[in-house]
Design a protein around this motif. Structure first.
Motif, PDB file in Angstrom:
ATOM      1  N   ILE A  12       2.921  11.543   2.660  1.00  0.00           N
ATOM      2  CA  ILE A  12       2.324  12.480   3.620  1.00  0.00           C
ATOM      3  C   ILE A  12       3.322  12.601   4.780  1.00  0.00           C
ATOM      4  CG2 ILE A  12       0.369  13.006   5.145  1.00  0.00           C
ATOM      5  CD1 ILE A  12      -1.372  11.206   3.423  1.00  0.00           C
ATOM      6  N   THR A  54       6.873   9.925   8.096  1.00  0.00           N
ATOM      7  CA  THR A  54       6.460  10.044   6.702  1.00  0.00           C
ATOM      8  C   THR A  54       5.801   8.744   6.256  1.00  0.00           C
ATOM      9  OG1 THR A  54       8.249  11.572   6.262  1.00  0.00           O
ATOM     10  CG2 THR A  54       7.273  10.515   4.348  1.00  0.00           C
ATOM     11  N   THR A  55       4.599   8.863   5.729  1.00  0.00           N
ATOM     12  CA  THR A  55       3.953   7.678   5.162  1.00  0.00           C
ATOM     13  C   THR A  55       3.994   7.801   3.640  1.00  0.00           C
ATOM     14  OG1 THR A  55       1.798   8.765   5.370  1.00  0.00           O
ATOM     15  CG2 THR A  55       2.403   7.229   7.102  1.00  0.00           C
ATOM     16  N   HIS A  56       4.248   6.666   2.985  1.00  0.00           N
ATOM     17  CA  HIS A  56       4.313   6.657   1.521  1.00  0.00           C
ATOM     18  C   HIS A  56       2.996   6.166   0.960  1.00  0.00           C
ATOM     19  CE1 HIS A  56       8.625   7.544   1.115  1.00  0.00           C
ATOM     20  NE2 HIS A  56       8.629   7.119   2.370  1.00  0.00           N
ATOM     21  N   LYS A  57       2.454   6.923   0.014  1.00  0.00           N
ATOM     22  CA  LYS A  57       1.102   6.629  -0.476  1.00  0.00           C
ATOM     23  C   LYS A  57       0.997   5.292  -1.202  1.00  0.00           C
ATOM     24  CE  LYS A  57      -0.270  11.417  -0.807  1.00  0.00           C
ATOM     25  NZ  LYS A  57      -0.705  12.516  -1.679  1.00  0.00           N
ATOM     26  N   LYS A  58       2.098   4.864  -1.835  1.00  0.00           N
ATOM     27  CA  LYS A  58       2.031   3.614  -2.594  1.00  0.00           C
ATOM     28  C   LYS A  58       2.395   2.410  -1.729  1.00  0.00           C
ATOM     29  CE  LYS A  58       1.652   5.328  -7.031  1.00  0.00           C
ATOM     30  NZ  LYS A  58       2.568   6.381  -7.512  1.00  0.00           N
ATOM     31  N   GLU A  59       2.835   2.690  -0.514  1.00  0.00           N
ATOM     32  CA  GLU A  59       3.304   1.614   0.351  1.00  0.00           C
ATOM     33  C   GLU A  59       2.145   1.109   1.206  1.00  0.00           C
ATOM     34  OE1 GLU A  59       6.326   2.231   3.702  1.00  0.00           O
ATOM     35  OE2 GLU A  59       7.496   2.307   1.834  1.00  0.00           O
ATOM     36  N   SER A  60       1.911  -0.190   1.143  1.00  0.00           N
ATOM     37  CA  SER A  60       0.796  -0.728   1.915  1.00  0.00           C
ATOM     38  C   SER A  60       1.165  -0.869   3.386  1.00  0.00           C
ATOM     39  CB  SER A  60       0.421  -2.095   1.349  1.00  0.00           C
ATOM     40  OG  SER A  60      -0.433  -2.738   2.244  1.00  0.00           O
ATOM     41  N   ASN A  61       0.149  -0.855   4.210  1.00  0.00           N
ATOM     42  CA  ASN A  61       0.299  -1.183   5.615  1.00  0.00           C
ATOM     43  C   ASN A  61       0.845  -2.617   5.742  1.00  0.00           C
ATOM     44  OD1 ASN A  61      -0.415  -1.853   8.376  1.00  0.00           O
ATOM     45  ND2 ASN A  61      -2.303  -2.666   7.526  1.00  0.00           N
ATOM     46  N   LYS A  62       1.760  -2.837   6.685  1.00  0.00           N
ATOM     47  CA  LYS A  62       2.341  -4.180   6.837  1.00  0.00           C
ATOM     48  C   LYS A  62       1.566  -5.026   7.830  1.00  0.00           C
ATOM     49  CE  LYS A  62       7.010  -2.776   5.642  1.00  0.00           C
ATOM     50  NZ  LYS A  62       6.673  -1.356   5.439  1.00  0.00           N
ATOM     51  N   PRO A  86      -3.053   0.529  -3.218  1.00  0.00           N
ATOM     52  CA  PRO A  86      -1.893  -0.295  -2.861  1.00  0.00           C
ATOM     53  C   PRO A  86      -2.306  -1.466  -1.943  1.00  0.00           C
ATOM     54  CG  PRO A  86      -1.481   2.055  -2.445  1.00  0.00           C
ATOM     55  CD  PRO A  86      -2.950   1.891  -2.672  1.00  0.00           C
ATOM     56  N   LEU A  88      -0.683  -5.005  -0.146  1.00  0.00           N
ATOM     57  CA  LEU A  88       0.580  -5.691   0.142  1.00  0.00           C
ATOM     58  C   LEU A  88       0.601  -7.046  -0.563  1.00  0.00           C
ATOM     59  CD1 LEU A  88       3.130  -5.150   1.942  1.00  0.00           C
ATOM     60  CD2 LEU A  88       2.099  -6.705   3.604  1.00  0.00           C
ATOM     61  N   ILE A  99      -3.782  -3.193   3.058  1.00  0.00           N
ATOM     62  CA  ILE A  99      -3.737  -2.158   2.024  1.00  0.00           C
ATOM     63  C   ILE A  99      -3.203  -0.851   2.600  1.00  0.00           C
ATOM     64  CG2 ILE A  99      -5.723  -3.159   0.835  1.00  0.00           C
ATOM     65  CD1 ILE A  99      -7.422  -0.850   2.018  1.00  0.00           C
ATOM     66  N   ASN A 100      -2.960   0.119   1.696  1.00  0.00           N
ATOM     67  CA  ASN A 100      -2.849   1.494   2.155  1.00  0.00           C
ATOM     68  C   ASN A 100      -4.164   2.139   1.748  1.00  0.00           C
ATOM     69  OD1 ASN A 100      -2.519   4.247   2.475  1.00  0.00           O
ATOM     70  ND2 ASN A 100      -0.342   4.200   1.939  1.00  0.00           N
TER      71      ASN A 100
END
Lengths: 102, 559
Positions: free
Chosen positions: A78, A93-101, B107, B109, B126-127
């Protein structure tokens, strides 16, 4: 805080109406998407992310000068764009498969 | 305008297509041959609490923790007044539903060894931007699931003291529905908008909880005489000022200190502050002139700031917008925080239906899961899923063993329509809403009084809310859209009445802020019990119920 829908960009596809968690978006007499009670908007941006035409922006207040946030929803990402007085001031840009850190 | 009446029959009616409702439909569809109707006030794809997304699943049993230790933690957080049997049953199911979500593409982490990366002991990161569409997709285009969108449920259908379905209407057309069902599962949200919000007016819906959760799930049960529990425990969130965005992402992950305007860490004297204590101390700082309060973020690196921008875009985009618009991000300025107005929500607090261990309510044929189900706080998203699973199993068992037969009579009653007709008296519903919010704020422990209330104030609140409810019930509208807006206020007024009675029945202060009785400021261990209520024609009857053990199976004694 509310969304703003640009009549010029709206193609009357109706996707935004069918995704608002408050069912707040309804077509106007000509068929363009319209939020009839902006003060009821929760600011979730579901409509923005669904609109294929970039016709919807989120703003924090109703002043004309307030910064507009747009979202372009692609397959993997997105792309969020921040516009101030017709000028892009930031893009994230946020990646849909990338989790929040955090 | 002409009215259209439709009657449909199904095995199971699910009221509310949010987190718990979608998941219950999925489980019932996969584990039985039952026909299902999901009644959704808006559109299932993004409706409910998860509309914008969520950054973490906050109920998970991390390494070193067990369902037993999780139950003990929740008991401690809420000073013992939780249903141990319910909390324990949620705890035992949490990790399975997290794994299921991961398998379906959520997703999460992970550490190098593939295990989930933990945020503290109980959260996985998560995302979750797309979590609601993921849940909604699972029930779309299924042969035995009928999803009816823009359908607002306004009352349960009762027959011989059993619930056999519900009445509703479509928002944009003048269509009325009567849905007859063997079992009815309430999975709506709790109630926002009963108290005056942080930002009234233009940004009235800039709030923590979904403003579209207007207490319908509670109200239909209250009016039908279901026993309710713990409405005196309101939930108040600690949030970022103005945007009311979550603070956990910063407080838990960056371990930011909570500081007052002098830069003092005001939580330093607490060993392990509970959620309530963090809120209470923030309120005290403000009350005693040491506010505003902040999460200390100044000096974080640009990379971390960038990641925070992304994290908030996936959950509360207005917060990132606020940082960008002001040109001052969290690396340059600490993040100001404040308490929200009180909400009634069983996913965070404990207010909701009084259920047996399998989530049957006290009315035969009626079940509850998620935010409307009481006694099991801090269940959050994953706990709501577990409860949906437990309630679904009970429904399948009760239908398959023939306990529930559905409606017997073919009576053709359509209640309500007193408010609805050809005339619209043009009443300003927004004014009605703000009157309700002001009364509750001022007299029933809102933001204005730092959440504290007095018995005398509650008496005033009760009288004024009663008057307002009479007024609301006499309003005439001529479209189902207006009827929907009117019912969102009527429902909240019923919930407000119950909150007031519960607050006055707890003659102690059990949880500061959440329930802070100015006339009884201390905790009283003689009141280590539940306060329950039943709405009767003569008024609200209060009962007390004993605590329930973790291994105990609690059953209702139907009278």
């Amino acid at each position: 805080m509310s969304i703003r829908i640009s009549k010029e960009s709206c193609k009357q596809c109706g996707l935004c109406s069918a995704v608002c968690p408050g069912a707040l978006i309804v077509p106007d007499k000509e068929g363009y998407a319209q939020i009839d009670e902006p003060n009821k908007c929760w600011g979730c941006t579901a409509c923005m992310k669904t609109c294929p035409y970039g016709a919807i922006a989120l703003t924090l207040n109703s002043e004309a000068s307030s910064t507009k946030l747009y979202a372009e929803n692609e397959a993997e990402t997105i792309k969020w764009t921040f516009i101030e007085s017709n000028k892009e001031i930031e893009q994230i840009t946020t990646h849909k498969k990338e989790s929040n850190k955090y | 305008m002409s009215k259209i009446y439709r009657t449909i029959k199904t095995d199971v009616l699910i009221v509310g297509g949010g987190t718990a409702g979608c998941y219950a439909a999925k489980v019932l569809h996969n584990q039985s041959q039952l026909s299902l109707v999901v009644a959704e006030k808006a559109f299932v794809k993004r409706s409910g609490c998860l509309a914008a997304g969520v950054n973490a699943l906050n109920a998970y049993i991390g390494p070193g923790e067990t369902p037993e230790s999780h139950t003990a933690y929740i008991k401690r957080e809420f000073d013992d007044i939780v249903r141990d049997d319910l909390v324990y049953s949620v705890a035992k199911g949490l990790n399975d539903v997290v794994d299921e979500l991961a398998n379906e593409g959520l997703p999460i982490l992970r550490n190098r060894d593939g295990s989930y990366a933990m945020r503290g002991k109980r959260s996985v990161k998560i995302n979750g931007e797309h979590i609601k569409p993921l849940l909604a997709d699972a029930i779309t285009n299924k042969e035995r699931i009928t999803v009816i969108e823009q359908l607002q449920i306004y009352d349960l259908i009762k027959e011989n003291n059993r619930v056999v379905g519900a009445y509703g209407f479509l928002k944009e057309e003048n269509v009325f529905y009567r849905i007859l069902a063997k079992a009815t599962l309430v999975t709506t949200g709790g109630a926002a908008g009963i108290y005056k919000p942080n930002n009234p007016g233009e940004s009235g819906h800039k709030m923590w909880y979904s403003p579209f959760n207007t207490g319908a799930g509670y109200a239909i049960g209250i009016r039908a005489g279901a026993e309710m529990t713990t409405f005196e425990m309101r939930f108040i969130a600690l949030r970022i000022k103005n945007t009311i965005a979550p603070t956990g992402t910063i407080a838990q992950s960056l371990n930011s200190r909570h500081i007052n305007r002098f830069g003092d860490d005001y939580l330093k004297d607490y060993d392990r502050p509970t959620t309530v204590e963090r809120l209470l101390q923030t309120v005290i700082e403000n009350k005693e002139g040491r506010g505003p309060c902040y999460l200390e973020t100044e000096g974080i690196s640009e990379a971390v700031e960038r990641d925070l921008y992304k994290a908030y875009l996936n959950m509360a985009p207005s917060q990132t917008l606020s940082w960008i618009e002001s040109g001052v991000g969290p690396s340059k300025a600490n993040v100001e925080i404040e308490g929200t107005e009180p909400y009634s929500v069983g996913g965070h607090g404990a207010s909701g239906y009084w259920v047996d261990s399998l989530r049957r309510t006290t009315l035969s044929g009626l079940y509850a899961a998620g935010d409307v189900c009481g006694g099991s706080p801090k269940k959050y998203v994953t706990g709501c899923l577990v409860e949906a699973k437990i309630a679904s199993a009970a429904i399948i068992e009760d239908i398959e063993t023939g306990k529930l037969q559905g409606a017997e009579s073919s009576s053709d009653k359509w209640p309500l329509t007193e408010s609805f007709g050809d005339q619209d008296d043009g009443a300003d519903l927004m004014i009605l809403e703000s009157e309700m919010q002001s009364i509750m704020d001022k007299y029933a422990g809102g933001i204005t009084t730092f959440y504290e209330y007095t018995i005398q104030g509650l008496e005033e609140a009760a009288a004024r809310i009663d008057k307002l409810l009479d007024k609301a019930l006499s309003i005439k509208v001529s479209s189902t859209k207006r009827l929907g807006e009117l019912y969102e206020i009527i429902d909240r007024l019923y919930v407000a009445k119950v909150i007031i009675r519960h607050l006055s029945a707890r003659k102690e202060t059990r949880w500061s802020c959440y329930q802070q009785n100015g006339d009884y400021p201390a905790k009283d261990d003689c009141q280590r019990h539940f306060i329950n209520s039943v709405y009767e024609p003569s008024g609200i009857r209060i009962l007390t119920r004993a605590l329930v053990g973790k291994e105990q199976t609690y059953e209702h004694s139907y009278q």
